[in-house]
Design a protein around this motif. Structure first.
Motif, PDB file in Angstrom:
ATOM      1  N   SER A 118      71.001  -5.247  15.439  1.00  0.00           N
ATOM      2  CA  SER A 118      71.950  -4.689  16.636  1.00  0.00           C
ATOM      3  C   SER A 118      71.204  -3.708  17.108  1.00  0.00           C
ATOM      4  CB  SER A 118      72.808  -4.371  15.275  1.00  0.00           C
ATOM      5  OG  SER A 118      73.450  -5.230  14.065  1.00  0.00           O
TER       6      SER A 118
ATOM      7  N   HIS B  67      72.071  -0.968  19.685  1.00  0.00           N
ATOM      8  CA  HIS B  67      72.911   0.196  20.283  1.00  0.00           C
ATOM      9  C   HIS B  67      73.180   1.044  21.087  1.00  0.00           C
ATOM     10  CE1 HIS B  67      77.005  -2.094  18.176  1.00  0.00           C
ATOM     11  NE2 HIS B  67      75.772  -1.910  17.074  1.00  0.00           N
TER      12      HIS B  67
ATOM     13  N   ASP C 179      73.607  -2.693  25.231  1.00  0.00           N
ATOM     14  CA  ASP C 179      74.465  -2.687  23.620  1.00  0.00           C
ATOM     15  C   ASP C 179      73.627  -4.298  23.645  1.00  0.00           C
ATOM     16  OD1 ASP C 179      75.037  -0.045  22.584  1.00  0.00           O
ATOM     17  OD2 ASP C 179      76.684  -0.755  24.265  1.00  0.00           O
TER      18      ASP C 179
ATOM     19  N   GLY D  47      69.594   5.942  21.654  1.00  0.00           N
ATOM     20  CA  GLY D  47      70.317   4.846  21.212  1.00  0.00           C
ATOM     21  C   GLY D  47      69.337   4.593  19.589  1.00  0.00           C
TER      22      GLY D  47
END
Length: 369
Positions: A3, A5, A22, A57
């Motif tokens: 993941s 982001h 993302d 991030g």
């Protein structure tokens, strides 16, 4: 699962390699990062690996935030473009090196290295050094080294680019089979559309540090989201022609075509159709692009025909034996069910084209990839 982001990476001098990105990569997925040089795909891979620190991030692997974790604690294995084998070590020691770093006892790590080498048909080469191996053998040693430590994630940075054309086809088939057997989440960086289409479960097309489109190979090939993706995907580039709606008809390069829903008189668009979805006629048709054949290119089982009319160039792929003569007058007929319309550079919404096996060219044909 990986993941990402809000991932941003700015290098000294203000170069923004990643721009607020993302992305979610599924557990066990074979995911390709595709794009031209300088688009940020290798920086993204290195950031997942921990070789680059993001400016802002987060990076999470398996639900754990590893943004500030060193590479050795991320449980990932990376295969580099140049394989990065140790020239003074034999094959077995190269494969066992990650286990050595983890302080696995010598006998155990050599046994695991030999077992992994056997799976990759390297058993006869264990005593050789990298300089005594072919490019394909070195590539398999690099893969074996990654496999031996049983990581959560494989990271591949254009690992096939140093192989010749035939060996690349064999290697990518082998690589996909290996990934399926191991079930390890894999991120594969490439600038080769053929590799991405043939290998990946999903593809992210990158441009300027951003994601231009994320989707399955069929989605990216059949319905590019914008003009950048449309022009980038395809070894035979998509025909992209300016058009305008006039008096209830869509006028494009001398053809009058049906007006897609959502357009009105005066609207200017870009009409896209792949050469594979463009036929040729020797008789005039109002729904076709007129011109003369200027170039024929032999693709093996087909020919790429370039049709020119003034400043307009349209290409079509036709089966071998049906190609026209150079200089012949022809009409290029777009298949309406495969044509795409872009307004302001973005694909107009419409019903998705159903994915069929024939839409994606077979690996190795060189057509449409």
């Amino acid at each position: 699962m990986i993941s990402l982001h809000g991932l941003t990476k700015v290098f000294p001098g203000g170069v923004r390699a990643l721009d607020d990105l993302d992305l979610e990569i599924g557990d066990g997925e074979f995911f390709a990062l595709l794009g031209p040089s300088g688009c940020g795909k290798t920086t993204l891979l290195r950031t997942i690996a921990g070789l680059e620190t993001p400016t802002s991030g987060t990076v999470a692997i398996g639900g754990t935030d590893v943004t500030n974790a060193p590479p050795g604690r991320r449980d990932v294995a990376m295969v580099f473009q140049d394989y990065a084998l140790f020239p003074h070590m034999d094959v077995v020691d190269n494969i066992a090196y990650p286990l050595r770093i983890k302080k696995v006892p010598r006998a155990e790590r050599r046994a695991k290295a030999a077992e992994t080498a056997a799976r990759l048909s390297l058993s006869e080469l264990l005593d050789r050094r990298p300089g005594q191996l072919s490019g394909g053998q070195q590539q398999r040693v690099a893969l074996a080294r990654a496999v031996a430590c049983r990581p959560k994630v494989f990271l591949f940075d254009e690992p096939l680019s140093n192989l010749d054309a035939r060996l690349r086809l064999e290697a990518r088939t082998f690589l996909k089979r290996l990934q399926r057997e191991l079930g390890v989440t894999t991120v594969f960086v490439t600038h080769d559309q053929g590799e991405a289409l043939a290998l990946a479960d999903r593809i992210a097309v990158m441009s300027g540090g951003r994601l231009a489109q994320v989707g399955t190979p069929a989605e990216v090939f059949q319905r590019p989201a914008d003009l950048f993706v449309a022009s980038f995907i395809g070894s035979t580039p998509m025909n992209l022609l300016p058009g305008r709606v006039v008096d209830g008809g869509l006028h494009v390069a001398g053809a009058t075509l049906p007006v897609p829903a959502g357009l009105a008189d005066g609207d200017e668009i870009t009409y896209g159709v792949r050469p594979e979805y463009t036929d040729l006629s020797t008789t005039p048709r109002p729904d076709a692009f007129p011109g003369h054949v200027v170039v024929l290119e032999n693709l093996g089982t087909a020919h790429l025909v370039t049709v020119e009319n003034g400043d307009t160039i349209v290409q079509a792929v036709v089966p071998e034996g049906s190609e026209p003569e150079p200089g012949a007058a022809v009409w290029a007929v777009p298949r309406q069910d495969r044509a795409l319309v872009y307004r302001d550079g973005t694909l107009l919404p419409s019903d998705p084209v159903p994915a069929v096996a024939s839409d994606l060219p077979a690996a190795g044909t060189g057509q449409g990839i």
